[in-house]
Design a protein around this motif. Structure first.
Motif, PDB file in Angstrom:
ATOM      1  N   TRP A  26      -7.512  -9.506   6.837  1.00  0.00           N
ATOM      2  CA  TRP A  26      -7.625 -10.764   7.035  1.00  0.00           C
ATOM      3  C   TRP A  26      -7.428 -11.906   6.121  1.00  0.00           C
ATOM      4  CZ3 TRP A  26      -7.201 -12.023  12.053  1.00  0.00           C
ATOM      5  CH2 TRP A  26      -7.522 -10.814  13.030  1.00  0.00           C
ATOM      6  N   ASP A  27      -7.467 -11.435   4.917  1.00  0.00           N
ATOM      7  CA  ASP A  27      -7.103 -12.438   3.877  1.00  0.00           C
ATOM      8  C   ASP A  27      -5.790 -12.708   3.960  1.00  0.00           C
ATOM      9  OD1 ASP A  27      -9.693 -12.175   3.268  1.00  0.00           O
ATOM     10  OD2 ASP A  27      -9.233 -10.653   1.191  1.00  0.00           O
ATOM     11  N   VAL A  28      -4.712 -11.890   3.965  1.00  0.00           N
ATOM     12  CA  VAL A  28      -3.517 -12.093   4.171  1.00  0.00           C
ATOM     13  C   VAL A  28      -2.990 -12.911   5.558  1.00  0.00           C
ATOM     14  CG1 VAL A  28      -1.006 -10.914   4.512  1.00  0.00           C
ATOM     15  CG2 VAL A  28      -2.736 -10.028   2.856  1.00  0.00           C
ATOM     16  N   VAL A  29      -3.461 -12.411   6.700  1.00  0.00           N
ATOM     17  CA  VAL A  29      -3.194 -13.022   7.950  1.00  0.00           C
ATOM     18  C   VAL A  29      -4.044 -14.467   7.933  1.00  0.00           C
ATOM     19  CG1 VAL A  29      -3.795 -12.991  10.452  1.00  0.00           C
ATOM     20  CG2 VAL A  29      -3.298 -10.785   9.250  1.00  0.00           C
ATOM     21  N   SER A  39       0.473  -7.110   7.150  1.00  0.00           N
ATOM     22  CA  SER A  39      -0.763  -7.766   7.888  1.00  0.00           C
ATOM     23  C   SER A  39      -1.759  -6.603   7.677  1.00  0.00           C
ATOM     24  CB  SER A  39      -0.528  -7.839   9.227  1.00  0.00           C
ATOM     25  OG  SER A  39       0.475  -9.149   9.344  1.00  0.00           O
ATOM     26  N   PHE A  40      -1.530  -5.492   6.975  1.00  0.00           N
ATOM     27  CA  PHE A  40      -2.442  -4.178   7.002  1.00  0.00           C
ATOM     28  C   PHE A  40      -2.819  -3.916   5.570  1.00  0.00           C
ATOM     29  CE2 PHE A  40       0.046  -3.133  10.844  1.00  0.00           C
ATOM     30  CZ  PHE A  40      -0.878  -3.778  11.839  1.00  0.00           C
ATOM     31  N   SER A  41      -3.915  -3.431   5.464  1.00  0.00           N
ATOM     32  CA  SER A  41      -4.680  -2.878   4.105  1.00  0.00           C
ATOM     33  C   SER A  41      -5.580  -1.579   4.579  1.00  0.00           C
ATOM     34  CB  SER A  41      -5.553  -4.029   3.659  1.00  0.00           C
ATOM     35  OG  SER A  41      -6.331  -3.436   2.312  1.00  0.00           O
ATOM     36  N   PRO A  42      -5.590  -0.850   3.525  1.00  0.00           N
ATOM     37  CA  PRO A  42      -6.505   0.303   3.786  1.00  0.00           C
ATOM     38  C   PRO A  42      -8.001  -0.004   3.643  1.00  0.00           C
ATOM     39  CG  PRO A  42      -5.442   0.545   1.555  1.00  0.00           C
ATOM     40  CD  PRO A  42      -4.728  -0.621   2.288  1.00  0.00           C
ATOM     41  N   LYS A  43      -8.234  -1.574   3.414  1.00  0.00           N
ATOM     42  CA  LYS A  43      -9.383  -1.774   3.165  1.00  0.00           C
ATOM     43  C   LYS A  43      -9.611  -3.031   4.093  1.00  0.00           C
ATOM     44  CE  LYS A  43      -9.700  -0.837  -1.964  1.00  0.00           C
ATOM     45  NZ  LYS A  43      -9.775  -1.285  -3.101  1.00  0.00           N
ATOM     46  N   GLY A  44      -8.729  -2.989   5.178  1.00  0.00           N
ATOM     47  CA  GLY A  44      -9.002  -4.156   6.169  1.00  0.00           C
ATOM     48  C   GLY A  44      -9.906  -3.963   7.097  1.00  0.00           C
ATOM     49  N   TYR A  59       0.853  -1.206   0.076  1.00  0.00           N
ATOM     50  CA  TYR A  59       0.114   0.141  -0.282  1.00  0.00           C
ATOM     51  C   TYR A  59       0.990   1.112   0.015  1.00  0.00           C
ATOM     52  CZ  TYR A  59       1.088  -1.219   4.620  1.00  0.00           C
ATOM     53  OH  TYR A  59       1.712  -1.712   5.943  1.00  0.00           O
ATOM     54  N   ALA A  60       0.366   2.500  -0.167  1.00  0.00           N
ATOM     55  CA  ALA A  60       1.098   3.611  -0.095  1.00  0.00           C
ATOM     56  C   ALA A  60       1.343   4.000   1.210  1.00  0.00           C
ATOM     57  CB  ALA A  60       0.200   4.833  -1.067  1.00  0.00           C
ATOM     58  N   THR A  61       2.309   5.005   1.081  1.00  0.00           N
ATOM     59  CA  THR A  61       2.596   5.197   2.577  1.00  0.00           C
ATOM     60  C   THR A  61       1.588   6.051   3.502  1.00  0.00           C
ATOM     61  OG1 THR A  61       3.890   7.167   1.938  1.00  0.00           O
ATOM     62  CG2 THR A  61       5.392   5.397   2.179  1.00  0.00           C
ATOM     63  N   ASP A  62       0.676   6.612   2.544  1.00  0.00           N
ATOM     64  CA  ASP A  62      -0.546   7.514   3.209  1.00  0.00           C
ATOM     65  C   ASP A  62      -1.889   6.639   3.579  1.00  0.00           C
ATOM     66  OD1 ASP A  62      -1.167   7.637   0.624  1.00  0.00           O
ATOM     67  OD2 ASP A  62      -1.536   9.419   0.775  1.00  0.00           O
ATOM     68  N   ALA A  63      -1.684   5.384   2.785  1.00  0.00           N
ATOM     69  CA  ALA A  63      -2.953   4.558   2.778  1.00  0.00           C
ATOM     70  C   ALA A  63      -3.449   4.090   3.944  1.00  0.00           C
ATOM     71  CB  ALA A  63      -2.697   3.536   1.859  1.00  0.00           C
ATOM     72  N   TRP A  76      -7.028  -2.958  14.695  1.00  0.00           N
ATOM     73  CA  TRP A  76      -8.159  -3.737  14.126  1.00  0.00           C
ATOM     74  C   TRP A  76      -8.725  -3.213  13.123  1.00  0.00           C
ATOM     75  CZ3 TRP A  76      -6.909  -8.308  15.836  1.00  0.00           C
ATOM     76  CH2 TRP A  76      -6.375  -8.272  16.987  1.00  0.00           C
ATOM     77  N   LYS A  77      -8.737  -1.989  12.727  1.00  0.00           N
ATOM     78  CA  LYS A  77      -9.671  -1.369  11.612  1.00  0.00           C
ATOM     79  C   LYS A  77      -8.894  -1.643  10.172  1.00  0.00           C
ATOM     80  CE  LYS A  77     -11.599   2.366  14.398  1.00  0.00           C
ATOM     81  NZ  LYS A  77     -11.640   3.714  14.494  1.00  0.00           N
ATOM     82  N   ILE A  78      -7.620  -1.951  10.185  1.00  0.00           N
ATOM     83  CA  ILE A  78      -6.801  -2.094   9.068  1.00  0.00           C
ATOM     84  C   ILE A  78      -6.152  -3.707   8.906  1.00  0.00           C
ATOM     85  CG2 ILE A  78      -6.252   0.247   8.880  1.00  0.00           C
ATOM     86  CD1 ILE A  78      -3.611  -0.207   9.982  1.00  0.00           C
ATOM     87  N   VAL A  79      -6.495  -4.167   9.663  1.00  0.00           N
ATOM     88  CA  VAL A  79      -5.893  -5.950   9.383  1.00  0.00           C
ATOM     89  C   VAL A  79      -6.601  -6.481   8.210  1.00  0.00           C
ATOM     90  CG1 VAL A  79      -6.176  -8.199  10.435  1.00  0.00           C
ATOM     91  CG2 VAL A  79      -5.531  -6.220  11.948  1.00  0.00           C
TER      92      VAL A  79
END
Length: 191
Positions: free
Chosen positions: A184-187, A80-85, A10-14, A179-182
């Motif tokens: 879960w698909d990757v984890v 482990s994180f995503s802006p859509k997590g 992800y981008a550094t600001d994502a 928890w808002k950005i985990v």
């Protein structure tokens, strides 16, 4: 073998506002890079010169372990994180969490409490054993559950450099927001 830090997915600001661009740039760009650079320097001429990262973490000590542990830990953390997590895991990981902890909410509560209770710097991990049984594992400094024969599934960094710019000394607030950005698909793939 030469190690590199994992590429950010992800981008550094994502991940804002949970983790600011400034924190990502310092944590990933400076701290994580320093661990990688130090590890590459320290393993030259040692029995670990051609070892994989997990082997180094399992078998080393001192400066080599500290830097190898932090490279492995941060590689897992940043991926482990995503802006859509956020949300909850599904499938086998969700079933294992519910079986082991009673509910996802109880797991999050216990995991966050373990991270808050850890004195000083370190990590809180969701890990599994060879039979798939889950546990929450608190580790000081560069600790990782692989040293206990476990597989790390999810790790939250509780070193102050991971949250101080955004949350000052409010570690609990930082952990609750993660928890808002985990992703879960990757984890879940690690389970």
């Amino acid at each position: 073998m030469t190690f590199e830090k994992v590429a950010l997915p992800y981008a550094t600001d994502a991940l804002e506002p949970v983790i600011s661009k400034q924190t990502i740039e310092l944590h990933y760009g400076k701290h994580h890079q320093a661990y990688v650079d130090n590890l590459n320097k320290f393993i030259v001429g040692t029995k670990f010169e051609n070892s994989d990262l997990e082997t180094i973490v399992k078998e080393s000590d001192g400066a080599i372990f500290n830097n190898a542990g932090q490279v492995l830990n941060h590689n897992l953390y940043f991926t482990s994180f995503s802006p859509k997590g956020g949300g909850e895991p599904k499938g086998k990981l969700a079933e294992a969490i519910n079986a082991q902890f009673g509910s996802f909410e109880k797991f999050k509560e216990d995991f966050t409490a373990a991270g808050v209770a850890l004195f000083g710097s370190g990590w809180v991990w969701l890990a599994k054993d060879a039979d798939g049984k889950l546990s929450i594992d608190s580790e000081s400094n560069a600790g990782n559950p692989v040293r206990k024969g476990l597989t790390p599934i999810l790790g939250f960094d509780v070193w102050e450099h991971s949250y101080y710019l955004d949350y000052q000394n409010r570690r609990a607030d930082h952990l609750k927001e993660l928890w808002k950005i985990v992703d879960w698909d990757v984890v879940s793939q690690r389970y």
